[in-house]
Design a protein around this motif. Structure first.
Motif, mmCIF file in Angstrom:
data_model
loop_
_atom_site.group_PDB
_atom_site.id
_atom_site.type_symbol
_atom_site.label_atom_id
_atom_site.label_comp_id
_atom_site.label_asym_id
_atom_site.label_seq_id
_atom_site.Cartn_x
_atom_site.Cartn_y
_atom_site.Cartn_z
ATOM 1 N N GLU A 175 0.780 -1.030 -0.121
ATOM 2 C CA GLU A 175 0.184 0.088 -0.027
ATOM 3 C C GLU A 175 0.735 1.280 0.009
ATOM 4 O O GLU A 175 0.173 2.423 -0.137
ATOM 5 N N ASN A 200 -6.732 -4.750 -1.608
ATOM 6 C CA ASN A 200 -6.438 -3.734 -0.791
ATOM 7 C C ASN A 200 -5.818 -2.480 -1.517
ATOM 8 O O ASN A 200 -5.310 -1.670 -0.829
ATOM 9 N N CYS A 265 -1.672 1.053 7.521
ATOM 10 C CA CYS A 265 -1.928 -0.361 7.334
ATOM 11 C C CYS A 265 -0.488 -1.194 7.569
ATOM 12 O O CYS A 265 0.546 -0.457 6.959
ATOM 13 N N MET A 267 0.606 -3.165 5.585
ATOM 14 C CA MET A 267 0.897 -3.393 4.303
ATOM 15 C C MET A 267 1.490 -1.958 3.621
ATOM 16 O O MET A 267 1.806 -2.326 2.380
ATOM 17 N N CYS A 275 -5.107 -3.217 7.937
ATOM 18 C CA CYS A 275 -6.463 -2.730 7.884
ATOM 19 C C CYS A 275 -7.741 -3.336 7.754
ATOM 20 O O CYS A 275 -7.346 -4.559 7.629
ATOM 21 N N CYS A 278 -7.377 -5.727 4.641
ATOM 22 C CA CYS A 278 -6.595 -6.652 4.569
ATOM 23 C C CYS A 278 -6.862 -7.779 5.491
ATOM 24 O O CYS A 278 -6.788 -9.045 5.552
HETATM 25 ZN ZN LIG Z 1 -4.158 -2.984 4.189
#
Ligand SMILES: [Zn+2]
Length: 310
Positions: A175, A200, A265, A267, A275, A278
């Motif tokens: 992300e 995501n 998040c 990620m 998040c 996810c």
């Molecule tokens: Zn995420």
């Protein structure tokens, strides 16, 4: 393909977290690379450390009865991993079983192993493996999440592993909004038009069609944030409460034109929770392996049909 299995030995496998038969559970297989035979005790400690972290991390704690963890002890001739000078490393080459190396695609942090060898060992040791992970015995920061999740023993190692398994086991995208670094690269101003396959990240911030729209509250602006300068990463702080799900611009290696579901998040950046989008994907993947709830209607001392209370 470089076969380097002469540079070590598969010693054996231990089930370190046992929640039931492998045929019925989600099976994590943890292997090590760059551990010499005298350091396998350290590998055992590193594998246990990750397992402990995993079960203490939402949403895995609530899914724990679905998960087995296996440790595969593999010794290597040398310690560490290849660390080429091209990425600022010292040029070290290490003879290791899975051939771990930093500096994939010019990024030192991208640490990979020989996936074919890793998956072959995982499959021979635990035929019902669900995810294969390799811990690399190096304190240089790095990891990757292809068909095998790989991470080193840099500070925050287990956090890196949680991020990488997001890719490997759950098909999650990065992300963050850069590849080599904000301001350190060209070609990352605007995301291509095509919709990414991962759950995501998206190019679609339209409330009516966005793929996680069921998690977006009616009062949340869509997009939720926009980047005012697409030549670089968006410097703005989160203008909404942390738990807000919306569409935040800057994701999937691009400053603009791609959106992430929450401001932060795991990620996107380490040491954040996954998040909501996810987390949902993780639950959807592992929930089918939870043991069925047993109703012992005819247990001793109970009338037939009288439900047990658990
Ligand atoms: Zn995420």
């Amino acid at each position: 393909m470089t076969m380097t299995t002469s540079d070590g030995t598969v010693v054996g496998t231990t089930k370190i977290v046992d929640n039931g038969p492998a045929t019925q559970r989600w099976n994590l297989v943890i292997m090590g690379d760059g551990y010499t035979s005298t350091r396998l005790g350290q590998f055992a400690a590193d594998a246990k450390s990750f397992a402990d972290t995993l079960f203490a991390t939402p949403p895995f704690g609530s899914l724990s009865r679905a998960i087995n963890v296996y440790r595969v002890d593999v010794s290597s001739t040398d310690s560490g991993a290849d660390d080429p000078t091209a990425c600022g490393g010292p040029g070290t080459t290490a003879r290791t079983y899975f051939d771990a190396a930093f500096c994939t695609n010019g990024a030192r942090r991208l640490l990979v192993v020989d996936n074919t060898t890793a998956l072959t060992v995982a499959g021979s040791q635990v035929p019902q493996w669900s995810m294969a992970m390799v811990i690399v015995n190096s304190t240089v920061y790095g990891g990757s999440g292809g068909s095998v999740a790989v991470f080193s023993l840099a500070a925050g190692a287990n956090e890196i592993a949680l991020h990488e398994m997001g890719h490997t086991a759950f098909g999650l995208a990065d992300e963050y909004e850069y590849y080599l670094g904000c301001g350190a690269e060209t070609g990352h101003n605007r995301h291509p038009a095509g919709e990414p396959a991962e759950p995501n990240v998206t190019v679609d911030a339209d409330r009516a069609t966005n793929k996680w729209r069921d998690l977006v509250a009616p009062g949340t602006a869509m997009p939720t944030t926009t980047n005012a300068d697409c030549t670089t990463c968006d410097p703005q702080a989160n203008p909404v409460p942390a738990a807000t799900v919306g569409a935040f611009e800057g994701a999937h290696y691009y400053h603009c034109g791609a959106y992430r579901p929450q401001f932060a998040c795991r990620m996107r950046a380490l040491n954040n929770p996954y998040c909501a989008v996810c987390s949902r994907r993780i639950r959807q993947t592992i929930q089918p392996y939870l043991p069925a709830v047993v109703t012992r209607a005819s247990s001793v001392g109970r009338l037939p049909g009288h439900p047990d209370v658990f």
